[in-house]
Write an enzyme that holds these catalytic residues in place. Structure first.
Site, PDB file in Angstrom:
ATOM      1  N   HIS A 128      -7.338  -6.066   1.587  1.00 25.71           N
ATOM      2  CA  HIS A 128      -6.176  -5.266   1.845  1.00 25.71           C
ATOM      3  C   HIS A 128      -5.200  -5.461   3.110  1.00 25.71           C
ATOM      4  CE1 HIS A 128      -3.931  -1.606   0.300  1.00 25.71           C
ATOM      5  NE2 HIS A 128      -4.032  -1.213   1.653  1.00 25.71           N
ATOM      6  N   SER A 174       0.945  -1.246  -0.106  1.00 34.20           N
ATOM      7  CA  SER A 174      -0.077   0.082  -0.007  1.00 34.20           C
ATOM      8  C   SER A 174       0.878   1.241   0.107  1.00 34.20           C
ATOM      9  CB  SER A 174      -1.022  -0.045   0.961  1.00 34.20           C
ATOM     10  OG  SER A 174      -2.037   0.945   1.042  1.00 34.20           O
ATOM     11  N   ASP A 227     -10.289  -5.696  -2.319  1.00 31.47           N
ATOM     12  CA  ASP A 227      -9.746  -4.899  -1.523  1.00 31.47           C
ATOM     13  C   ASP A 227     -10.663  -3.568  -1.386  1.00 31.47           C
ATOM     14  OD1 ASP A 227      -7.849  -2.540  -0.981  1.00 31.47           O
ATOM     15  OD2 ASP A 227      -6.126  -3.672  -1.570  1.00 31.47           O
TER      16      ASP A 227
HETATM   17  N1  LIG Z   1      -7.318   2.609   9.579  1.00 32.60           N
HETATM   18  C1  LIG Z   1      -7.613   2.648   8.096  1.00 32.60           C
HETATM   19  C2  LIG Z   1      -6.888   1.760   7.314  1.00 32.60           C
HETATM   20  C3  LIG Z   1      -5.597   1.469   7.993  1.00 32.60           C
HETATM   21  C4  LIG Z   1      -5.183   0.386   6.808  1.00 32.60           C
HETATM   22  O1  LIG Z   1      -5.689  -0.543   6.345  1.00 32.60           O
HETATM   23  N2  LIG Z   1      -3.856   0.215   6.964  1.00 32.60           N
HETATM   24  C5  LIG Z   1      -3.020  -0.666   6.273  1.00 32.60           C
HETATM   25  C6  LIG Z   1      -2.153  -0.322   5.286  1.00 32.60           C
HETATM   26  S1  LIG Z   1      -3.297   0.839   4.297  1.00 32.60           S
HETATM   27  C7  LIG Z   1      -2.201   1.706   3.202  1.00 32.60           C
HETATM   28  O2  LIG Z   1      -0.887   2.074   3.293  1.00 32.60           O
HETATM   29  C8  LIG Z   1      -2.297  -1.841   7.054  1.00 32.60           C
HETATM   30  O3  LIG Z   1      -1.285  -2.380   6.791  1.00 32.60           O
HETATM   31  N3  LIG Z   1      -2.639  -1.860   8.437  1.00 32.60           N
HETATM   32  C9  LIG Z   1      -1.989  -2.689   9.418  1.00 32.60           C
HETATM   33  C10 LIG Z   1      -2.609  -3.950   9.605  1.00 32.60           C
HETATM   34  O4  LIG Z   1      -1.890  -4.789  10.515  1.00 32.60           O
HETATM   35  O5  LIG Z   1      -3.398  -4.622   9.014  1.00 32.60           O
HETATM   36  C11 LIG Z   1      -9.049   2.534   7.984  1.00 32.60           C
HETATM   37  O6  LIG Z   1      -9.727   1.771   8.772  1.00 32.60           O
HETATM   38  O7  LIG Z   1      -9.646   2.947   6.828  1.00 32.60           O
END
Ligand SMILES: N[C@@H](CCC(=O)N[C@@H](CSC=O)C(=O)NCC(=O)O)C(=O)O
EC number: 3.1.2.12
Length: 277
Positions: A255, A144, A222
């Site tokens: 995602h 991402s 996603d």
């Molecule tokens: N909190 C946000 C979304 C946060 C999210 O999905 N973070 C992803 C990376 S998104 C792009 O850079 C992530 O890797 N989160 C950490 C995990 O351990 O999953 C929302 O709720 O929209």
């Protein structure tokens, strides 16, 4: 450098380390996996996404069994400087946890948000000095925001990185809300300064020509696919530039790290093949 935790797994050593970084002017945390066997080892740098620390990939991706088999070191830095004296934002997509792998030029971010320099200078120097790493064989991948970082850092620093791949990367920060918000804050309103941080723009300019292939995995379930990620922009740019790119779309995958752990072994093999001695 301080080792804050040390775990043995899959015939290798995982260390969480902390160091004072010149680029950010802060203490930074990262994890480093070193496989058993005679070094120096090829290295994969992993860049994580929004809201992540060094722990997300380390604890959730399930990468180390295959990395040990392939003899691959894996380095997972944090996604931004952190601390009470470091600027922040209420949103999860700006400030701490959202450094976007650029060197900020705008106040209040420029004081510490120097993540391009942090990864390409501080992290690589740390690895070269303290670990059995072959710095002539370094690849980069990420997820991402970290996928955007992996692609753009590889194309802007091809002397450091010999292979690149990404999971669900932000293909074009110029053309999505996450990118527009972050790059406006960190680099200012003038979009000409954004161009070198846009993977699709860099590929269109032929800046990936030293890489024989780019591996991208994308889940079709996603929630950010249409609004933020837009992998078709990478394919369009690659088609125009005559660049090989392999974009694999997977029905139903979202995602999350459940998606990443499903395909991480393929990325490790992709990099190991290109980083062979
Ligand atoms: N909190 C946000 C979304 C946060 C999210 O999905 N973070 C992803 C990376 S998104 C792009 O850079 C992530 O890797 N989160 C950490 C995990 O351990 O999953 C929302 O709720 O929209």
């Amino acid at each position: 450098m301080e080792v804050t935790a040390h775990h043995r797994l899959f015939g290798g050593d995982l260390k969480f380390v902390r160091h004072e970084a010149a680029s950010t002017g802060t203490s930074m945390a990262l994890s480093v996996f070193v496989p058993d066997g005679e070094g120096p080892h090829p290295v994969l740098v992993w860049l994580s996404g929004l809201t992540c620390t060094a722990n997300n990939f380390t604890e959730k991706a399930g990468a180390y069994k295959r990395a040990a088999e392939l003899g691959l070191m894996i380095v997972a830095p944090d996604t931004s400087p952190r601390g009470d004296g470091v600027a922040n934002d209420e949103g999860y997509d700006l400030g701490q946890g959202a450094g976007f792998y650029v060197d900020a030029t705008e106040a209040p971010w420029a004081a510490h948000f120097q993540m391009e320099s942090y990864v390409t200078k501080d992290v690589l120097s740390l690895i070269a000095e303290h670990f059995p790493a072959d710095m002539t064989r370094v690849g980069i991948s990420g997820h991402s925001m970290g996928g955007h970082g992996a692609l753009t850092l590889a194309m802007n620093h091809p002397h450091h990185f010999k292979s690149m791949s990404a999971f669900a990367p932000i293909a074009s920060p110029l053309n999505c809300p996450w990118g527009q918000k972050a790059l406006t804050a960190y680099l200012g309103e003038d979009r000409t300064a954004w161009q070198r941080h846009d993977a699709a723009a860099l590929i269109a300019q032929g800046r990936a020509s030293g890489f024989d292939d780019i591996l991208i995995d994308q889940g079709l379930g996603d929630q950010f696919l249409e609004t933020q990620l837009k992998p078709h922009l990478l394919e369009q740019a690659a088609s125009g530039a005559g660049q090989k790119i392999t974009v694999r779309r997977h029905a139903g995958y979202d995602h999350s790290y459940y998606f990443i752990t499903s395909f991480i072994d393929d990325h490790l093999a992709f990099h190991a093949e290109r980083l062979k001695g």
